[in-house]
Scaffold this active site. Structure first.
Site, short mmCIF file in Angstrom:
data_model
loop_
_atom_site.label_atom_id
_atom_site.label_comp_id
_atom_site.label_asym_id
_atom_site.label_seq_id
_atom_site.Cartn_x
_atom_site.Cartn_y
_atom_site.Cartn_z
N ASP A 13 0.77 -1.41 -0.11
CA ASP A 13 0.10 -0.09 -0.09
C ASP A 13 0.90 1.32 -0.06
OD1 ASP A 13 -2.07 -1.75 0.38
OD2 ASP A 13 -2.21 -1.57 2.33
N LYS A 16 1.49 2.18 -5.07
CA LYS A 16 2.00 1.53 -6.32
C LYS A 16 1.15 1.69 -7.51
CE LYS A 16 2.21 -2.45 -4.21
NZ LYS A 16 1.99 -1.89 -3.01
N GLY A 40 -4.61 -4.33 -3.71
CA GLY A 40 -5.56 -3.20 -4.13
C GLY A 40 -4.82 -2.00 -4.64
N HIS A 41 -4.73 -1.81 -5.63
CA HIS A 41 -4.03 -0.64 -6.17
C HIS A 41 -5.08 0.55 -6.70
CE1 HIS A 41 -0.37 -3.54 -7.00
NE2 HIS A 41 -0.60 -3.34 -5.96
N GLN A 222 1.98 -5.85 -3.21
CA GLN A 222 2.22 -6.31 -1.90
C GLN A 222 3.67 -5.43 -1.51
OE1 GLN A 222 1.25 -9.62 -3.40
NE2 GLN A 222 -0.39 -8.55 -2.70
N GLY A 411 -0.47 13.76 -3.12
CA GLY A 411 -1.77 13.36 -3.26
C GLY A 411 -2.10 12.19 -4.08
P1 GDP Z 1 -0.78 -0.01 -3.45
O1 GDP Z 1 -1.33 -1.07 -3.22
O2 GDP Z 1 0.55 0.35 -3.10
O3 GDP Z 1 -1.19 0.61 -5.16
O4 GDP Z 1 -1.62 1.36 -2.49
P2 GDP Z 1 -2.98 1.63 -2.23
O5 GDP Z 1 -3.83 2.03 -3.25
O6 GDP Z 1 -3.37 0.48 -1.57
O7 GDP Z 1 -3.03 2.61 -1.16
C1 GDP Z 1 -2.26 3.83 -1.33
C2 GDP Z 1 -3.69 4.88 -0.89
O8 GDP Z 1 -3.08 6.11 -0.77
C3 GDP Z 1 -4.64 5.13 -1.77
O9 GDP Z 1 -5.77 5.41 -1.33
C4 GDP Z 1 -4.10 6.25 -2.77
O10 GDP Z 1 -5.17 6.69 -3.49
C5 GDP Z 1 -3.34 7.02 -1.73
N1 GDP Z 1 -2.43 7.78 -2.34
C6 GDP Z 1 -1.35 7.66 -2.96
N2 GDP Z 1 -0.47 8.55 -3.18
C7 GDP Z 1 -0.54 9.61 -2.22
C8 GDP Z 1 -0.13 10.60 -1.92
O11 GDP Z 1 0.88 11.12 -2.32
N3 GDP Z 1 -0.92 11.48 -0.99
C9 GDP Z 1 -2.14 11.00 -0.50
N4 GDP Z 1 -2.62 11.73 0.30
N5 GDP Z 1 -2.70 9.78 -0.72
C10 GDP Z 1 -2.07 8.88 -1.66
P1 IMO Z 2 -0.95 -4.47 -2.22
O1 IMO Z 2 -0.29 -4.80 -3.35
C1 IMO Z 2 -0.75 -4.50 2.20
C2 IMO Z 2 -0.96 -8.62 3.54
C3 IMO Z 2 -2.22 -9.29 4.45
C4 IMO Z 2 -1.63 -9.94 5.51
C5 IMO Z 2 -0.77 -10.95 4.57
C6 IMO Z 2 -0.86 -12.05 3.94
O2 IMO Z 2 -2.05 -3.59 -2.26
O3 IMO Z 2 0.12 -3.53 -1.66
P2 IMO Z 2 -2.49 -12.79 2.06
O4 IMO Z 2 -3.99 -12.42 1.61
O5 IMO Z 2 -1.67 -12.46 0.82
O6 IMO Z 2 -2.56 -14.24 2.24
O7 IMO Z 2 -2.30 -11.93 3.29
O8 IMO Z 2 -0.30 -10.05 3.49
N1 IMO Z 2 -1.27 -8.36 2.39
C7 IMO Z 2 -1.12 -6.82 2.04
N2 IMO Z 2 -0.96 -5.75 2.82
N3 IMO Z 2 -1.08 -4.50 0.73
C8 IMO Z 2 -1.13 -5.52 0.14
O9 IMO Z 2 -1.13 -5.63 -1.27
C9 IMO Z 2 -1.30 -6.91 0.51
N4 IMO Z 2 -1.64 -8.22 0.27
C10 IMO Z 2 -1.49 -9.15 1.13
O10 IMO Z 2 -2.73 -8.14 5.34
O11 IMO Z 2 -1.08 -9.52 6.36
MG MG Z 3 -2.98 -1.70 -1.69
#
Ligand code: GDP
Ligand code: IMO
Ligand code: MG
Length: 421
Positions: A13, A16, A40-41, A222, A411
């Protein structure tokens, strides 16, 4: 040509999805190499938010190609929902999405096994996303799995029934209640849907693309601290999230890897169980969660929040061979008087700069304090306008890791992206 790799250096998270989308203009192909619907991207543009799980984050650029590599585990049900959402936005992704025949399928019984196994562990649970990831990769390495290419075989249904029945025998040991029929009906309908996509020998295709001079970006899922080999085992995911996973998850040789772009959030978050030395269980942690909207993109669970951890980052930079850094969510740190950064750990009175083998060891972070900044930076577009103390915070990270921060994100929107170098 070489394959650039973009991956998260923390516990996932890191942002990416946003950055891959923002960088897609510089590439011809975006390729996912591991993970599955646990990811979840999030991408944001034109005031619209999209969350992708299985589909690469280049998909919103209609002139670019996207590949789901052999290293993924695909749940056709989740995949269909993702595609349906995109279709709702008027997109037809069948032309520019390719799926490796060697990627593995997540069965409904994988999801049930994940849930039953987690429920049986009580307080010791992994905190998995319950998407069936662990059981699906277990079948892959156990040489029992079903692959996307199997869908094309006459024997597919027989193979499915065989694996399903094996799973049912395993689930019966857990005393876990379930109703398989509706899950199976939905899954089989989604398999039919999946058939309408382009299945490919991904390893040949990607090497042909390289030969043809295509610029390719591999998108990690991840984070490196969740890697099956190097993460805080057993509180990890079941794939190699580190850079090496791009080779095995796509079929590209190590010498074909080019730039390795490591993404770090300006602080740390983790969702699920497992060690998190810089975790803040106080109001500061709550403040980070609230201002950073730190709730899981896949599960909605509140993310655990804490300060930046350089011990973890030094480790993952080493494992991944990172050549440049991107710092996201710098805007969330606005308003803090002091920012803390862990540079070492104290374990049983001894100071170490390494991640310990024993994940249960009582770890006390050794902090360096840096001055914060007051300004709201979310509207800033050029690096010259960033507050001096943020520049100092970035320099501290660069000096510690010996790698430049080339982009700072302020952002969630695709455009809230500042080029630093
Ligand atoms: P990922 O799994 O690495 O793609 O990240 P996620 O989407 O799960 O989580 C990142 C969260 O932060 C999402 O809600 C994005 O919209 C948000 N986000 C990404 N970059 C920024 C940033 O620079 N600032 C803020 N405030 N939010 C961001
Ligand atoms: P993105 O790509 C954050 C964590 C789960 C748990 C562990 C194992 O959005 O960054 P799993 O379902 O893979 O067997 O869970 O890994 N986990 C993540 N945490 N971002 C993710 O993906 C994750 N995918 C798995 O919360 O701790
Ligand atoms: Mg994510």
């Amino acid at each position: 040509m070489k394959v650039d790799v973009l991956l998260g250096l923390q516990w996932g998270d890191e942002g990416k999805g946003k950055l891959v989308d923002a960088l897609t203009r510089d590439y011809d192909v975006i390729a996912r190499f591991q993970g599955g619907p646990n990811a979840g991207h999030t991408l944001e543009f034109n005031n619209q938010k999209h969350v992708l799980h299985t589909i690469p984050s280049g998909i919103f650029h209609p002139d670019k190609l996207n590949l789901i590599g052999n290293g993924l585990v695909i749940d056709p049900v989740v995949f269909k929902k993702e595609v349906d959402r995109l279709t709702g936005f008027g997109m037809d992704i069948r032309k520019n999405l390719f799926i490796s025949k060697k990627s593995h399928l997540i069965l409904p019984t994988h999801r049930l096994l994940d849930a039953a196994s987690e429920a049986s562990k009580g307080a010791g649970k992994i905190g998995s996303t319950l998407k069936g990831i662990g059981p699906a990769y277990t079948d892959k390495t156990g040489r029992e799995g079903l692959r996307v290419g199997d869908i094309l075989e006459k024997s597919f249904l027989a193979k499915y029934h065989c694996l399903r029945d094996l799973h049912l025998r395993k689930i019966s040991q857990f005393n876990y209640p379930f109703d398989l029929q509706p899950l199976e009906d939905e899954w089989l309908a989604s398999i039919e849907f999946l058939r309408s996509f382009q299945f490919v020998n991904g390893e040949y295709l990607i090497n042909e693309w390289l030969k043809a001079g295509h610029r390719i970006l591999a998108e990690g899922a991840q984070g490196s601290m969740l890697d099956i080999d190097f993460g805080s085992y057993p509180f990890v995911t079941s794939s190699n999230t580190t850079c090496a996973g791009a080779c095995t998850g796509l079929g590209v040789a190590p010498g074909r890897i080019g730039n390795v772009i490591g993404i770090i959030k300006a602080y740390s978050t983790r969702v699920g169980s497992g060690p998190f030395p810089t975790e803040l269980l106080d109001e500061t942690g709550e403040r980070l969660r609230t201002s950073g909207h730190e709730y899981g993109s896949t599960t909605g669970r509140p993310r655990r929040c804490g300060w930046l951890d350089m011990v973890a980052l030094r480790y993952t930079v080493m494992l991944d061979g990172v050549t440049s850094l991107i710092m996201t969510k710098a805007d969330v740190l606005s308003g803090f008087d002091t920012l803390r950064v862990a540079t070492a750990y104290k374990i049983n009175g001894k100071t170490t700069r390494e991640i310990p083998f024993d994940t249960e060891a009582p770890v006390e972070p050794v902090y360096t304090d840096l001055p914060g900044w007051k300004e709201d930076i979310s509207g800033i577009c050029e690096k010259e306008s960033l507050p001096e103390n943020l520049k100092g915070y970035i320099r501290f990270v660069e000096n510690h890791l010996g790698i430049p921060v080339t982009i700072v994100s302020v952002g969630p929107d695709r455009n809230a992206t500042i080029q630093m170098a």
